[in-house]
Design an enzyme around this catalytic site. Structure first.
Site, PDB file in Angstrom:
ATOM      1  N   GLU A   1      36.523  37.187  36.278  1.00  0.00           N
ATOM      2  CA  GLU A   1      36.852  38.153  35.228  1.00  0.00           C
ATOM      3  C   GLU A   1      35.939  39.371  35.223  1.00  0.00           C
ATOM      4  O   GLU A   1      36.394  40.499  35.049  1.00  0.00           O
ATOM      5  CB  GLU A   1      36.823  37.480  33.852  1.00  0.00           C
ATOM      6  CG  GLU A   1      38.018  36.583  33.562  1.00  0.00           C
ATOM      7  CD  GLU A   1      37.907  35.191  34.173  1.00  0.00           C
ATOM      8  OE1 GLU A   1      36.836  34.872  34.734  1.00  0.00           O
ATOM      9  OE2 GLU A   1      38.870  34.412  34.086  1.00  0.00           O
TER      10      GLU A   1
ATOM     11  N   HIS B   1      39.824  27.684  23.894  1.00  0.00           N
ATOM     12  CA  HIS B   1      41.050  28.373  24.305  1.00  0.00           C
ATOM     13  C   HIS B   1      41.892  28.875  23.140  1.00  0.00           C
ATOM     14  O   HIS B   1      43.078  29.114  23.314  1.00  0.00           O
ATOM     15  CB  HIS B   1      41.911  27.429  25.151  1.00  0.00           C
ATOM     16  CG  HIS B   1      41.522  27.355  26.591  1.00  0.00           C
ATOM     17  ND1 HIS B   1      40.281  26.962  27.015  1.00  0.00           N
ATOM     18  CD2 HIS B   1      42.226  27.612  27.721  1.00  0.00           C
ATOM     19  CE1 HIS B   1      40.245  26.983  28.341  1.00  0.00           C
ATOM     20  NE2 HIS B   1      41.410  27.371  28.802  1.00  0.00           N
TER      21      HIS B   1
HETATM   22  C1  TPP Z   1      37.038  31.808  32.951  1.00  0.00           C
HETATM   23  C2  TPP Z   1      38.399  31.259  33.041  1.00  0.00           C
HETATM   24  N1  TPP Z   1      39.354  31.992  33.633  1.00  0.00           N
HETATM   25  C3  TPP Z   1      40.610  31.511  33.749  1.00  0.00           C
HETATM   26  C4  TPP Z   1      40.927  30.275  33.253  1.00  0.00           C
HETATM   27  C5  TPP Z   1      42.340  29.743  33.351  1.00  0.00           C
HETATM   28  N2  TPP Z   1      42.392  28.695  34.361  1.00  0.00           N
HETATM   29  C6  TPP Z   1      42.305  27.416  34.009  1.00  0.00           C
HETATM   30  S1  TPP Z   1      42.284  26.434  35.334  1.00  0.00           S
HETATM   31  C7  TPP Z   1      42.385  27.694  36.407  1.00  0.00           C
HETATM   32  C8  TPP Z   1      42.414  27.422  37.868  1.00  0.00           C
HETATM   33  C9  TPP Z   1      41.187  26.739  38.344  1.00  0.00           C
HETATM   34  O1  TPP Z   1      41.349  26.319  39.640  1.00  0.00           O
HETATM   35  P1  TPP Z   1      40.314  25.374  40.367  1.00  0.00           P
HETATM   36  O2  TPP Z   1      38.934  25.760  40.014  1.00  0.00           O
HETATM   37  O3  TPP Z   1      40.664  25.380  41.803  1.00  0.00           O
HETATM   38  O4  TPP Z   1      40.570  23.942  39.732  1.00  0.00           O
HETATM   39  P2  TPP Z   1      41.862  23.028  39.845  1.00  0.00           P
HETATM   40  O5  TPP Z   1      42.721  23.371  38.673  1.00  0.00           O
HETATM   41  O6  TPP Z   1      42.525  23.308  41.133  1.00  0.00           O
HETATM   42  O7  TPP Z   1      41.361  21.629  39.736  1.00  0.00           O
HETATM   43  C10 TPP Z   1      42.461  28.894  35.714  1.00  0.00           C
HETATM   44  C11 TPP Z   1      42.613  30.210  36.329  1.00  0.00           C
HETATM   45  C12 TPP Z   1      39.902  29.549  32.608  1.00  0.00           C
HETATM   46  N3  TPP Z   1      40.141  28.354  32.053  1.00  0.00           N
HETATM   47  N4  TPP Z   1      38.654  30.050  32.541  1.00  0.00           N
END
Ligand code: TPP
Ligand code: MG
Lengths: 325, 325
Positions: free
Chosen positions: B60, B129
Site C-alpha cells: 500500500e 477490517h
Molecule cells: C495490508 C493489507 N492489504 C490487503 C489486504 C487484503 N488481503 C487479504 S489476504 C490478501 C492476499 C494475501 O495473499 P498471501 O499473503 O499470498 O496469503 P494467502 O491468502 O495466499 O494465504 C489480501 C490482498 C489485507 N488484509 N491487508
C-alpha cells in the site's frame, strides 16, 4: 521415513482434522452460521502440521488470517475454534475475534493477524523478548507470498538477522495473493526464498505438500536457530485447492491448474507412502477418518449449542479491566 | 435517466475517465484479474489492458507513493486501496507527501491523485477490517475527502474528484454498493464542499454522511410517526466541509443531532457540532447531539457488532432524550 507408527498417526490425524474441519467450516459458511470472511487452508495442511509438530510447547507461533490450520495443528481444541468461527461466547476470543483473529496465548499461539504483513515485525519482537530473557524459544512466523511485498517483510528480515533473533520465517507460497499470481507481483518470480540472501539469512525452498520434508527441514532449522545463530527462512511451495475466501469465483485461474495440484494432495501422498512403507494400515486410516469425523461433528455441535456472548462483553478488554478509562 | 446501483455509478465514472483522458490509469491490489475485491473494476482489464489497469503487489505504501510520483510526472492516477483499514500502511505517503507537496514547493508541484477506498463496518469482518477512518484524513489540510451515500452523488462527486488537481480520498461504504438511485444519462458534476438536504423537515436536523444518511432517513421516518418532522442533511464531502448548509438547517429547526459510524471521540460529529454552535447558537433550543460508533474495536459477533453501530433507534432515542419529546 524417520518416523514411528505413533508419529505417523499423529501427523496424518492432524492433517485430516484440518481438512475435515475446513470442509465443515465452508459448509457452515454457506448455511450462514459463519459470517464475515472465511479463508480455508485446504491443500496446505502439510505445512502447518509438519512445522508445528517439530516445535516445543514453549515456542511461539504467529500467523496470518488463514489461521485455522495453524491453530488446530498447535492443538487448539476444535470446539473452541469452531465456536469462535460462529461468534459464540465459548470461542477462543468469546466471539469477538472471528476466523481471521484466532488467539491461544497459553499454547504460544500468538494470533491470526489480518493485515497482510502485520505479524512479521511482531514475530521479531517476540524473538527479541526471548533473547532478552535468555530463553531458547523459537518464534515461527507464517506468512504468504503476498506478504513479502510489504515493506514490513524486508524490515523484519533485516532486524531479525542483524540481531541474530530466533525467528523461523515460514513462507507459505501458494502462488497467489487473492487472485493475483506471484509471477505478476514478485520481481524475483516464485523463488522468494532468495530474498533472504540479501539479509544473510540461510534459506531453503521445499515441497510444502510433503509433510515429512516440511517437518525435517523445520527440525534442522530449529536446531540452528536454538543454537543462537539467528533466523532461518523456509519457503514451502503449496497451493490452496479452494478460493481465496469462500466467496471467490476464481476467474483468475484454470481448473486444470487446480486439478494438477490436487493430484499432489498432501494427505493422499502421505497416506499412500505410509501404507506402502507399512507405517499405517488401511484399517488404521479408516479408524483415523472415523475419529476425525466425530471430532468435527462434536465441534459443530458444541459451537451450535453454545451461547451468544453477552452484550456487556462488548466493553470488556478494550483496556486492562482494572484501569478502565 | 435510469436507476443504477452505487457500484455501477463508480464503475461508470472510472470508465469515463479512462476513455476521456489517456493520462488516467488505475492501480491497486486485485483490480484486474480478480476484477476488484468489490467488483468495481470488473471487466476493466479486458477493456483497457494491463498498462492502464495495474494489478499491484500488496504494497500500500509504495502504491500510493508511486501514484504520487506518477502524478508529479504528469499522469492522473486513480488508486484503489482495497479497504480504508489498509490505508494505514500508506498513511505516510498520503499525509506527509501527497498532502504537502503543493504547499512545501510553494505551488511548483501538484498531485492530481484520487484514492478510492472502501470504508465502514457491519459486515462482521472483525476489528481490523471494519473501521470508518475517512475522518482521520478529513483533518489534514491538503487533502479532500468524499464519502457519498448514493449512486447519483457518487458519480457526480467522482467526476469532480478526478478533475481536481489535488489529492482526493474517495470513501465508498462496503454496505452501499447495492444502494440505488436515479442517475441521469447526460453528464453532470457535483462540486466538493456542498452538503445536500435529503429530506426537508422543520423540527430537528439530522446530519450524516455515507451509510449513516440511510440510518438518519430511517430515524426521520420513525420520528415522523411520533409527530416530529426531521430534516436530514448529507454532508457528502468531509473536507471541504459545508458548514453553511448545516447551520442554515439548524437555524431553521433549532435542534441538531450528528450521526456517524466513526467513534464519537474526535469524529465529524464534534466538528459539525462545533460549527453549529458557532453559526447557529442563538437559534438552538438545546445542545447539539452526537450519535457515533460505540468506543470499542469492532467485534466479530453479529449481535455485538450491531450493538456497536449507530442505528435509527439510537438516533431517535438521542433526539427524544435531548429534546424531551
Ligand atoms: C495490508 C493489507 N492489504 C490487503 C489486504 C487484503 N488481503 C487479504 S489476504 C490478501 C492476499 C494475501 O495473499 P498471501 O499473503 O499470498 O496469503 P494467502 O491468502 O495466499 O494465504 C489480501 C490482498 C489485507 N488484509 N491487508
Ligand atoms: Mg498466497
Amino acid at each position: 521415513m524417520n518416523l514411528d507408527n505413533g508419529q505417523v498417526t499423529e501427523l496424518y490425524e492432524r492433517m485430516l482434522l484440518i481438512r475435515r474441519f475446513e470442509e465443515q467450516s465452508g459448509r457452515l459458511y454457506m448455511e450462514g452460521k459463519i459470517k464475515g470472511f472465511l479463508h480455508l487452508y485446504i491443500g496446505e495442511e502439510a505445512i502447518a502440521v509438519g512445522v508445528i509438530s517439530a516445535l516445543r510447547d514453549d515456542d511461539y507461533i504467529i500467523t496470518h488470517y488463514r489461521d485455522h490450520g495453524h491453530a488446530l495443528a498447535r492443538g487448539m481444541p476444535p470446539n473452541v475454534v469452531m465456536a469462535e468461527l460462529m461468534g459464540k461466547a465459548t470461542g477462543s476470543s468469546g466471539g469477538k475475534g472471528g476466523s481471521m483473529h484466532l488467539f491461544d496465548v497459553r499454547r504460544g499461539f500468538m494470533g491470526g493477524h489480518a493485515i497482510v504483513g502485520g505479524q512479521l515485525p511482531i514475530a521479531v519482537g517476540l524473538a527479541l523478548s526471548a533473547k532478552y530473557k535468555g530463553e531458547d524459544k523459537v518464534v515461527v512466523c507464517f506468512f504468504g507470498d503476498g506478504a513479502v511485498n510489504q515493506g514490513e517483510f524486508h524490515e523484519s528480515l533485516n532486524m531479525a538477522s542483524l540481531w541474530d533473533l530466533p525467528v523461523l520465517f515460514l513462507l507459505e507460497n501458494n502462488l497467489y495473493g487473492m487472485g493475483t499470481h506471484v509471477d505478476r507481483t514478485h520481481a524475483g518470480g516464485r523463488d522468494i526464498y532468495m530474498s533472504a540472501d540479501a539479509y544473510k539469512i540461510p534459506a531453503a525452498q521445499i515441497d510444502g505438500m510433503n509433510v515429512v520434508e516440511v517437518r525435517e527441514t523445520t527440525q534442522q532449522a530449529l536446531e540452528r536457530i536454538r543454537s543462537g545463530k539467528g533466523p532461518v527462512f523456509i519457503e514451502a511451495m503449496t497451493y490452496r485447492f479452494v478460493g481465496h475466501s469462500v466467496q471467490d469465483p476464481q476467474a483468475y485461474r484454470d481448473s486444470s491448474e487446480i486439478e494438477q495440484w490436487r493430484a499432489k494432495d498432501p494427505l493422499d501422498a502421505f497416506r499412500e507412502t505410509c501404507i506402502a512403507e507399512a507405517l499405517l494400515s488401511e484399517e488404521e486410516t479408516a479408524q483415523i477418518d472415523e475419529t476425525v469425523r466425530e471430532t468435527v461433528a462434536e465441534a459443530t455441535r458444541f459451537a451450535e449449542e453454545s451461547q451468544e456472548p453477552s452484550l456487556e462483553s462488548l466493553y470488556d478488554n478494550v483496556y486492562d479491566r482494572t484501569r478502565q478509562v | 435517466m435510469a436507476e443504477i446501483i452505487l457500484r455501477e455509478a463508480v464503475s461508470r465514472g472510472l470508465r469515463e475517465a479512462l476513455d476521456e483522458d489517456e493520462r488516467v490509469f488505475i492501480i491497486g491490489e486485485d483490480i484486474g484479474a480478480f476484477k476488484g475485491a468489490y467488483a468495481v473494476t470488473s471487466g476493466f482489464l479486458d477493456d483497457y489492458g494491463p498498462e492502464r489497469i495495474i494489478d499491484s503487489p500488496i504494497s500500500e505504501s509504495a502504491i500510493v507513493g508511486a501514484a504520487i510520483g506518477a502524478a508529479l510526472g504528469g499522469l492522473r492516477p486513480i488508486v484503489e486501496i482495497m479497504t480504508i483499514n489498509f490505508m494505514l500502511l500508506a498513511m505516510d505517503q498520503v499525509v506527509n507527501h501527497a498532502a504537502k507537496l503543493r504547499y512545501m514547493s510553494n505551488g511548483q508541484m501538484k498531485v492530481p491523485l484520487v484514492i478510492r477506498t472502501v470504508t465502514g463496518g457491519g459486515g462482521q469482518l472483525g476489528a481490523t477490517h471494519s473501521q470508518s477512518l475517512e475522518v482521520w484524513f478529513a483533518t489534514v489540510p491538503g487533502l479532500k475527502v468524499i464519502a457519498p451515500s448514493d449512486p447519483y452523488d457518487a458519480l457526480g462527486l467522482l467526476r469532480t474528484a478526478i478533475a481536481d488537481d489535488d489529492p482526493v480520498i474517495f470513501a465508498e461504504h462496503a454496505l452501499l454498493y447495492r444502494a440505488r438511485s436515479e442517475v441521469p444519462d447526460e453528464r453532470y458534476t457535483i462540486p466538493l464542499g456542498q452538503a445536500k438536504v435529503k429530506r426537508e423537515g422543520t423540527d430537528v436536523t439530522l446530519v450524516a454522511y455515507s451509510r449513516m444518511v440511510h440510518v438518519a432517513l430511517e430515524a426521520a421516518a420513525i420520528l415522523a410517526e411520533r409527530g416530529m418532522d426531521a430534516e436530514v442533511v448529507d454532508l457528502r464531502t468531509l473536507r471541504p466541509l459545508d458548514t453553511d448548509t448545516v447551520a442554515q438547517s439548524a437555524r431553521k429547526t433549532g435542534r441538531a443531532v450528528v450521526v456517524e459510524e466513526f467513534w464519537r471521540t474526535g469524529g465529524m460529529g464534534a466538528e459539525v457540532a462545533s460549527a453549529i454552535q458557532e453559526k447557529a447558537f442563538d437559534y438552538l433550543d438545546g445542545p447539539v447531539g452526537r450519535v457515533g460508533g460505540v468506543e470499542v474495536p469492532a467485534p466479530y459477533n453479529g449481535t455485538l457488532e450491531a450493538a456497536a453501530l449507530p442505528t435509527a433507534g439510537r438516533v431517535v432515542e438521542t433526539v427524544e432524550n435531548l429534546y424531551g419529546i
